[in-house]
Every structure is written in structure tokens, then in C-alpha cells.
Design a protein around this motif. Sequence first.
Motif, PDB file in Angstrom:
ATOM      1  N   ASP A 337      60.244  38.345 -20.370  1.00  0.00           N
ATOM      2  CA  ASP A 337      59.190  39.620 -20.593  1.00  0.00           C
ATOM      3  C   ASP A 337      59.529  40.632 -21.747  1.00  0.00           C
ATOM      4  N   LYS A 349      66.311  45.883 -15.015  1.00  0.00           N
ATOM      5  CA  LYS A 349      64.941  46.460 -15.606  1.00  0.00           C
ATOM      6  C   LYS A 349      64.018  45.124 -15.528  1.00  0.00           C
ATOM      7  N   ASN A 353      60.184  44.979 -13.528  1.00  0.00           N
ATOM      8  CA  ASN A 353      58.856  44.557 -14.095  1.00  0.00           C
ATOM      9  C   ASN A 353      58.440  43.696 -12.981  1.00  0.00           C
ATOM     10  N   ARG A 354      59.168  42.727 -12.047  1.00  0.00           N
ATOM     11  CA  ARG A 354      58.692  41.923 -11.273  1.00  0.00           C
ATOM     12  C   ARG A 354      58.414  42.443  -9.857  1.00  0.00           C
TER      13      ARG A 354
END
Length: 396
Positions: A337, A349, A353-354
Motif C-alpha cells: 500500500d 502502520k 491500514n488493514r
Amino acid sequence: MRITKRAAAIAPSMTLEITAKAKQMKNQGISVVSFGAGEPDFNTPEPILFAAQQAMEQGFTKYTPASGMPELKQAIAEKLKRENGLEYTADQIVVSNGAKHSLYNVMQAIVEDGDEVIIPAPYWLTYPELVKLCNGVVVSVTTRVENDFKITAEEFEGAITSKTKAIILNSPNNPTGAVYSKEELYSLAEIAIKHNVFVISDEIYEKLIYDGKEHVSIATHSAEMKDLTIIINGMSKAFSMTGWRIGYLAAPLDIVAGINSIQSHETSNPCSVAQAASVAAFHMDDNFIKEMRNVFDDRRIYAINRIRAIKGLDCLVPQGAFYIMVNVSAFYGKTVDGITINGSLSFAKAMLNRGVAVIPGEPFEADDYVRLSYAIDKAEIEIGLDRIEKFANEVL
Ligand code: PLP
């Protein structure tokens, strides 16, 4: 600069930062499993709540002696005798606003400018900051995974200099879950006595211990060791009372005298109602703690088995507290990502995001690892590990 160098040198707690970000995402309606929890997910037991209500109704809402109410100090002394086999008088106990405050007071009382304090790494990230606040020098000793992240007598002795004032031991350990055996502690005690080094023994997770392990306090080694030991403990983890802010220490009288003076000007007594509630906690039977431990143990075993079956992940079996250190270094060098994962911070980080919040090991001096807390619902653990598994299958 308008603030002191001392204040500027303190790193803000990264643990709180990640958990705050996860909370913010949740508030925005994003599904996030947070493995960041640093507190038991149980309600404070009824008898404790009841004692607090009674204390309020009976007007127990005024100052108590600065070092704590006599009944609580007596109950703590009795607990130390009953459970830890240690003889302390009530006037050797200081009750403070959480074990964190007890630790701060100890540092203020024993660390002079330039004194060295040994901290085995990985460590709870508050320890070095408290040493720095007292203008002390942090000497971190990297422990080995092959030794379950426990410092050995040789490593301890190797770190001692003429400036060494103390070592901080934490068993059961946050973040590693390691539990020191009696033999291991006693070999460290021999070194502490030989070099006249204080042991600040943080025993706050003593009740959360698994696999038939037994908690031992290093102070039981001998009278000489007891005279060099400051025991730190508190209500937060054993009684699920994190918000009540009651911690305590037991120490030789000269150290207690210094700490009493400090606390009398710094904060005065901790909350009177929370102290009365804590007295009730010491009069409860073991059922609450046993049940909490069983629940944690079930989640611990589930999580370890799942983690070990996920591609690229590895972990030791933690034997205490409620954390698992997971080695995620297999992900380093991968880009996901738009984030290049080159350490525990970027891994955390990318995982956020997941929809999974984990605590990076970097501030604990363990950058190959992230810390997962299992003080959350088992169903949440399952969802979180499913997401990590999906991520691993995609990235590796
Ligand atoms: N010591 C360790 C190792 C901890 O993990 C914590 C809390 O996370 C504390 C002390 C402080 O506990 P409290 O200030 O809530 O008593």
C-alpha cells in the motif's frame, strides 16, 4: 526553548499514540481490531465497587496520610507476608497514584545526576523515561531470545560500573511475557549484593502467570537482598482497577522516608475512595483472579497457535502478563500500500491500514517485533489474526 531539556528529552508514549489512532479510526466507523490494550478487559469486581460506594456515603472523602491510609498499608503488608513470604511492616509501604507513580518516586529517591540504571531490553517503555527525568543514565542490556529475553547474571555483572545505582527487573514481563525462575532471580541477587546495586522489582503482573509457573520475589533471597530491593506492585492488573490509580511499593525504611517526603509535597495521598476500595480487594477470595487468569490463558494458547501457523510470523510462549511478542522481520523489505516495511513502526502502520493495531517493538528496543495484547475479546483476537494472516499471504 521554553521547556527544560529534561522535559524535552522525554519521548511521548508511542503505545498511547497507536491506540489513540486506532480509536480515532473506530470513531470514523472504520473496523479496527486493537491489540494495543494495556489493561484487563474485565469489570472491577463488585466488592471493590461496593466498598467505594460505602466510603463515599460514610464521608471518607478527605485527605488521608500522604503515604496511604493505615488499613491499606496494613493489608498490603499482610499480602506480602501471605503471598510472597516477605515480612514488611506497614510503615515500609507507600501507596501512590498507580505503580507508575511508585516507580517515579523511587527514581526520585535513589537516582542522583549521572547515576546509571540498568534496564534489560525489551522493556516497558516508561522505565527509561523515568530514569531520564531524574537525570540518570539508562544502561539498556539487550537480552537474547534464546534465553526467553531474560537477563543473565553474567550480562548483569557485565553492565555494572562504579556509577551503577540500580537495575529494574520486571517479572512477569511487559512486553515479553517472560517469567524469571527462583534460581534465575537468586543468581541475579548474588550479583546485586556483590556490587551493592538496588533492585527495583516491578511485580505488577504477578497474578497473571501460566503453565504452572510460580511468581517469586527477588527479595526472598536473603536479608541483604531485601535491604536492596524496592518492590513495586499495584491494583491495576490483578484487580482490573487501572482507572482507580492505586499502586504501592515496599522498601527499607530509609528509602521509604525519602519517598514519603517526596510524595507529601508532590501529590499528597492517592484518592481516599480508591484506597478504601483497595482494602476490600485484599479481603476478596481468589475467584476473580482465577477466572481472569483462565480466560487470559485460553486466549493466550489460541493466539500462540494461530500466530505460529501464519506465514512469516514467530513468537515465544509468554508465561505471564497478557502480551505476545511477535517476530515480524520476515516482512522487512516488502512494500505494501505504498509503505515500505523496514521496521516495526512501518509494519504497524501497514497493519493499521488493514484494520489491525499492533504496538511496534522499536520503543522497547525490539525492532524485529510487535507486541500483541490478548486483553481483548477472543472473537476480536480471531478477526485480528485473520486479517494478519490475509496480509501475510498477500505480502510474503
Ligand atoms: N509496570 C508495568 C510493567 C506495566 O506494564 C504497567 C502498566 O502498564 C505499570 C507498571 C503501571 O501500572 P499502574 O500505574 O496502572 O499501576
